[in-house]
Write a protein that holds these residues in place. Sequence first.
Motif, mmCIF file in Angstrom:
data_model
loop_
_atom_site.group_PDB
_atom_site.id
_atom_site.type_symbol
_atom_site.label_atom_id
_atom_site.label_comp_id
_atom_site.label_asym_id
_atom_site.label_seq_id
_atom_site.Cartn_x
_atom_site.Cartn_y
_atom_site.Cartn_z
ATOM 1 N N TRP A 26 12.481 38.588 -0.628
ATOM 2 C CA TRP A 26 11.913 39.226 -2.051
ATOM 3 C C TRP A 26 12.238 40.615 -2.391
ATOM 4 C CZ3 TRP A 26 8.271 36.198 -5.364
ATOM 5 C CH2 TRP A 26 7.614 35.158 -4.679
ATOM 6 N N ASP A 27 12.553 40.691 -3.747
ATOM 7 C CA ASP A 27 13.349 42.179 -3.956
ATOM 8 C C ASP A 27 12.044 42.623 -4.746
ATOM 9 O OD1 ASP A 27 15.495 41.675 -2.819
ATOM 10 O OD2 ASP A 27 16.583 41.115 -4.506
ATOM 11 N N ILE A 28 11.774 43.825 -4.869
ATOM 12 C CA ILE A 28 11.062 44.613 -6.101
ATOM 13 C C ILE A 28 11.919 45.113 -6.821
ATOM 14 C CG2 ILE A 28 9.706 46.556 -6.474
ATOM 15 C CD1 ILE A 28 8.277 46.398 -3.678
ATOM 16 N N GLU A 29 11.855 44.395 -8.048
ATOM 17 C CA GLU A 29 13.023 44.857 -9.329
ATOM 18 C C GLU A 29 12.115 46.002 -9.990
ATOM 19 O OE1 GLU A 29 15.761 41.207 -9.736
ATOM 20 O OE2 GLU A 29 14.182 41.399 -11.257
ATOM 21 N N TYR A 30 12.948 46.967 -10.505
ATOM 22 C CA TYR A 30 12.550 48.028 -11.497
ATOM 23 C C TYR A 30 13.044 47.737 -12.778
ATOM 24 C CZ TYR A 30 11.200 52.147 -13.332
ATOM 25 O OH TYR A 30 10.703 53.300 -14.509
ATOM 26 N N ASN A 31 12.175 48.162 -13.940
ATOM 27 C CA ASN A 31 12.717 48.154 -15.038
ATOM 28 C C ASN A 31 13.442 49.511 -15.521
ATOM 29 O OD1 ASN A 31 12.721 47.445 -18.072
ATOM 30 N ND2 ASN A 31 10.811 47.978 -18.482
ATOM 31 N N PHE A 32 14.818 49.279 -15.039
ATOM 32 C CA PHE A 32 15.689 50.359 -15.239
ATOM 33 C C PHE A 32 16.083 50.173 -16.865
ATOM 34 C CE2 PHE A 32 16.597 49.890 -11.016
ATOM 35 C CZ PHE A 32 16.512 51.033 -10.330
ATOM 36 N N PRO A 33 16.691 51.383 -17.492
ATOM 37 C CA PRO A 33 17.103 51.265 -18.792
ATOM 38 C C PRO A 33 17.924 50.282 -19.243
ATOM 39 C CG PRO A 33 17.196 53.479 -17.999
ATOM 40 C CD PRO A 33 17.001 52.549 -16.866
ATOM 41 N N PHE A 34 18.608 49.414 -18.219
ATOM 42 C CA PHE A 34 19.544 48.377 -18.385
ATOM 43 C C PHE A 34 18.972 47.038 -17.825
ATOM 44 C CE2 PHE A 34 20.981 51.245 -14.825
ATOM 45 C CZ PHE A 34 20.470 50.505 -13.786
ATOM 46 N N GLY A 35 17.640 47.007 -17.910
ATOM 47 C CA GLY A 35 16.953 45.807 -17.442
ATOM 48 C C GLY A 35 16.193 45.920 -16.088
ATOM 49 N N PHE A 36 15.528 44.675 -15.530
ATOM 50 C CA PHE A 36 14.967 44.748 -14.296
ATOM 51 C C PHE A 36 16.039 44.183 -13.451
ATOM 52 C CE2 PHE A 36 10.784 44.233 -16.543
ATOM 53 C CZ PHE A 36 10.058 44.746 -15.585
ATOM 54 N N LYS A 37 16.216 45.434 -12.330
ATOM 55 C CA LYS A 37 17.345 45.049 -11.151
ATOM 56 C C LYS A 37 16.685 45.466 -9.961
ATOM 57 C CE LYS A 37 20.887 44.195 -14.014
ATOM 58 N NZ LYS A 37 21.612 42.796 -13.816
ATOM 59 N N GLU A 38 17.309 45.017 -8.785
ATOM 60 C CA GLU A 38 16.720 45.358 -7.464
ATOM 61 C C GLU A 38 16.688 46.666 -7.258
ATOM 62 O OE1 GLU A 38 18.841 43.335 -4.368
ATOM 63 O OE2 GLU A 38 18.177 44.747 -2.654
ATOM 64 N N LEU A 39 15.520 47.193 -6.875
ATOM 65 C CA LEU A 39 15.103 48.585 -6.202
ATOM 66 C C LEU A 39 15.062 48.404 -4.924
ATOM 67 C CD1 LEU A 39 14.208 51.500 -6.595
ATOM 68 C CD2 LEU A 39 12.007 50.545 -7.238
ATOM 69 N N GLU A 40 14.314 47.497 -4.159
ATOM 70 C CA GLU A 40 13.856 47.203 -2.726
ATOM 71 C C GLU A 40 14.172 46.071 -2.439
ATOM 72 O OE1 GLU A 40 10.796 49.663 -1.260
ATOM 73 O OE2 GLU A 40 10.616 48.467 0.561
ATOM 74 N N GLY A 41 14.587 45.749 -1.237
ATOM 75 C CA GLY A 41 14.309 44.215 -0.759
ATOM 76 C C GLY A 41 13.425 44.097 0.645
ATOM 77 N N VAL A 42 12.684 43.355 0.564
ATOM 78 C CA VAL A 42 11.579 43.082 1.700
ATOM 79 C C VAL A 42 12.100 41.769 2.452
ATOM 80 C CG1 VAL A 42 9.197 42.935 2.612
ATOM 81 C CG2 VAL A 42 9.929 44.208 0.507
#
Length: 465
Positions: A276-292
């Motif tokens: 599972w990835d934790i995605e963050y709401n970057f200015p260009f949309g939700f994208k992967e921040l971290e992988g678990v």
Amino acid sequence: MEKNPEKMEKIVSLAKRRGFVFQGSEIYGGFVGTYDYGPYGVELANNIRAQWWKTMVQEERNIVGLDSAIFTHPKVWEASGHVSGFSDPLVECKECNTRSRADHLIEDAGAFADEKMSIEEINTVFDGLREKIVCPKCGQKKFGEVKRFNLLVQSNLGNFSGDWTKEPTYLRGETCQGIYINFKNVLDSSRVKVPFGIAQIGKAFRNEIAPRQYIFRLRELTQMEMQMFVKPEDEMVVYEAWRKKRWQYYLDLGFKEENLKWHEHENLVFYAKAAWDIEYNFPFGFKELEGVHARGNYDLTQHQTFSGKDLSYLDPVTNERYVPHVVETSVGLDRTFLAVMTEFYDEDELGGETRTVLRFPKALAPIKVAVFPLLKNKPELVAKAEEVYTMLAKVMRAEFDDNGNIGKRYRRQDEIGTPACVTIDFETLGQDAPELTDTVTVRDRDTGAQTRVLISELVNYLMQA
Ligand code: ATP
């Protein structure tokens, strides 16, 4: 997907103007996929590292740290599968020769593909979308075939033959391999017992096909990774516990929960149990921040096979012998940096003026306190301010500023996220009101509220406030 290109532009411009992030090799026209952290950037990056280390090592009884070499024996990358399989699907525009990630173009066209699919499968999906997919550079639809492109960065370290492509050494593509190959060393030299974890922060290198989106996708990046070695039957319980902890970590950093999202991998590599990835709401949309990830015993088994060294663990209580399974948490420092800038960037109105403010939590703020003499041309004020600055700088990152009117100095500190500003004025010197002698004004970044504090209590006040 929410997108905010204006916010991205504002962050990039603020980061450059105020010395957070510079384009790599800028005076030579830049060097794709590299960025340099400036004076405030390096402070923020160090604080992000420190927070991660505190959470993952200091506060975890059974996790220890490591700093392994960037270069390893080339066999490490054969064992890990990177030499044969660490690749992304590349497609080239026949019109302008721009190379793009085929899976990203497919995703932008509303379909799905990832690097775990076979190249034939990706080509089939791509072919079905050729009418829709345009080159991000020239806008044409003239693409070649999708090919695999290996992301490992090669070097000539230790090779003087002149033909180092034959027996290349590699700059590490991820930091965790250094952890696996030191599993036995750590086990034999510290008092750890399974379950235990090893954490590491360090540089990794990837020949990214299309490094875009600023510091989100770099060719030289920093990873913060933790590998937990567990009993096979405990893997999924430990995994779920780490999913919770990593989510909570971002909330504790001060992120709004609505800016985080879980994303489950559609395709798992054959050995993985869950990803599972934790995605963050970057200015260009939700994208992967971290992988678990729950990785089974693939990593240690592979290194056992390729090195010929026994990497099994003998349980001292049950006398069972097994190769531990691995639960991994892996996050990019650079992506965290961008997420932090995005999360805490704000514009508001204070005292009738609009301002830009980075609402960093104190632990992340590059400068914790700024010290101002009210007037630059009054030596007594400057001397007292220097005294206060020297006292504070011994305890926390402080900045001295005597340039321009106080309002301007506040704005400058708001823009870099300094939580408190301290002004030394005539009251401090005991000139106007004797009862205020040796007190200073502390101004709060978020509210603009000003409080009179005794210099002797200033350190305590700033630590608590
Ligand atoms: P992506 O799918 O975005 O390419 P990934 O799945 O290849 O990322 P991992 O190999 O799981 O990423 O790496 C772990 C973490 O390292 C990522 O979650 C990300 O935060 C960071 N990371 C990976 N590649 C890059 C990169 N090129 N630039 C900056 N950070 C990166």
